[in-house]
Design a protein around this motif. Structure first.
Motif, PDB file in Angstrom:
ATOM      1  N   GLU A  11     -49.405  18.050  59.385  1.00  0.00           N
ATOM      2  CA  GLU A  11     -50.296  18.834  58.675  1.00  0.00           C
ATOM      3  C   GLU A  11     -50.243  16.792  57.857  1.00  0.00           C
ATOM      4  O   GLU A  11     -51.670  16.633  57.343  1.00  0.00           O
ATOM      5  CB  GLU A  11     -49.655  19.390  56.777  1.00  0.00           C
ATOM      6  CG  GLU A  11     -50.574  19.253  55.923  1.00  0.00           C
ATOM      7  CD  GLU A  11     -51.522  20.708  56.048  1.00  0.00           C
ATOM      8  OE1 GLU A  11     -52.142  20.011  55.314  1.00  0.00           O
ATOM      9  OE2 GLU A  11     -51.882  21.061  56.678  1.00  0.00           O
ATOM     10  N   SER A  54     -44.858  18.712  57.507  1.00  0.00           N
ATOM     11  CA  SER A  54     -44.989  18.916  58.226  1.00  0.00           C
ATOM     12  C   SER A  54     -45.857  17.379  59.493  1.00  0.00           C
ATOM     13  O   SER A  54     -46.493  17.145  58.379  1.00  0.00           O
ATOM     14  CB  SER A  54     -45.871  19.797  58.815  1.00  0.00           C
ATOM     15  OG  SER A  54     -46.887  20.241  59.687  1.00  0.00           O
ATOM     16  N   TYR A 106     -47.578  17.831  53.259  1.00  0.00           N
ATOM     17  CA  TYR A 106     -47.985  16.876  53.564  1.00  0.00           C
ATOM     18  C   TYR A 106     -46.091  16.157  53.781  1.00  0.00           C
ATOM     19  O   TYR A 106     -46.660  15.288  54.731  1.00  0.00           O
ATOM     20  CB  TYR A 106     -48.745  16.135  52.956  1.00  0.00           C
ATOM     21  CG  TYR A 106     -48.693  14.455  53.318  1.00  0.00           C
ATOM     22  CD1 TYR A 106     -49.858  14.394  53.848  1.00  0.00           C
ATOM     23  CD2 TYR A 106     -47.657  13.558  52.751  1.00  0.00           C
ATOM     24  CE1 TYR A 106     -50.289  12.677  54.199  1.00  0.00           C
ATOM     25  CE2 TYR A 106     -47.616  12.011  53.213  1.00  0.00           C
ATOM     26  CZ  TYR A 106     -48.817  12.323  53.684  1.00  0.00           C
ATOM     27  OH  TYR A 106     -49.076  10.992  54.493  1.00  0.00           O
TER      28      TYR A 106
END
Length: 159
Positions: free
Chosen positions: A93, A90, A87
Motif C-alpha cells: 500500500e 502494508s 499506508y
C-alpha cells in the motif's frame, strides 16, 4: 536468549519512521519543507477536537524511537497526510501511495503541469509522439529513464 524480536521491532520502527518521514515530506506544499512535529501534532489535535498526540510522540515516531503506535495514532497521522492508515501497515500500500505522490510532486512543477494539460484532447498517436520526444530529450540531456509506463516496449538501438 535470542535478540531477534528486538531487532525485528527495530526494523519495524525504522520502516514506520521512514514511511512517516517520506509521507510528511511528499505531502508538504510545493516549495515548503516537511512540517515540524509541533505543526503535525497541533493540526491533528485541532482536527480531532481533543489532545490526540503530542509533538514529542510525533518526534519519537519520526525518529524510530517509538515503534508500536496505537491504531488511533496511525489513523490520525494518516488522516493528517490524506492517506489510508494501511499506508503504515502494508509495504504494498505504501508503495502505491508513494508512486501516486511522486506523480503529484512532478505535476507541482508548473512546466510539467502545462505540458500535461496541453496534451489533453490529443490523439493517442500524438500523445505517443510527445512521449517519444520527451524520452529523446531526456537522453540528450543525460537524464535517467523514468519508470513511466509505455504503450510499446522500447526497441533496442542498432549500432
Amino acid at each position: 536468549m535470542s535478540d531477534e524480536p528486538e531487532q525485528n521491532a527495530g526494523e519495524q520502527g525504522g520502516r514506520l519512521a521512514e514511511k512517516l518521514e517520506r509521507l510528511l515530506r511528499m505531502t508538504a506544499p510545493a516549495g515548503q519543507k516537511a512540517p515540524s512535529n509541533e505543526e503535525v501534532a497541533t493540526a491533528i489535535n485541532i482536527a480531532a477536537g481533543e489532545k490526540t498526540i503530542s509533538a514529542t510522540y510525533v518526534w519519537q515516531l519520526r525518529t524510530g524511537r517509538k515503534t508500536n503506535p496505537t491504531m488511533r495514532h496511525l489513523e490520525a497521522l494518516a488522516h493528517y497526510c490524506g492517506v489510508n492508515a494501511a499506508y503504515f501497515l502494508s509495504d504494498e500500500e505504501s508503495a502505491k501511495v508513494d508512486e501516486q505522490l511522486a506523480l503529484l510532486d512532478a505535476l507541482k512543477d508548473s512546466d510539467a503541469q502545462n505540458i500535461a494539460l496541453r496534451s489533453t484532447g490529443l490523439s493517442e498517436s500524438s500523445r505517443q509522439a510527445v512521449s517519444n520526444m520527451i524520452d529523446q530529450l531526456r537522453k540528450l540531456e543525460g537524464l535517467v529513464d523514468t519508470d513511466a509506463p509505455r504503450d510499446q516496449p522500447e526497441k533496442p538501438r542498432r549500432p
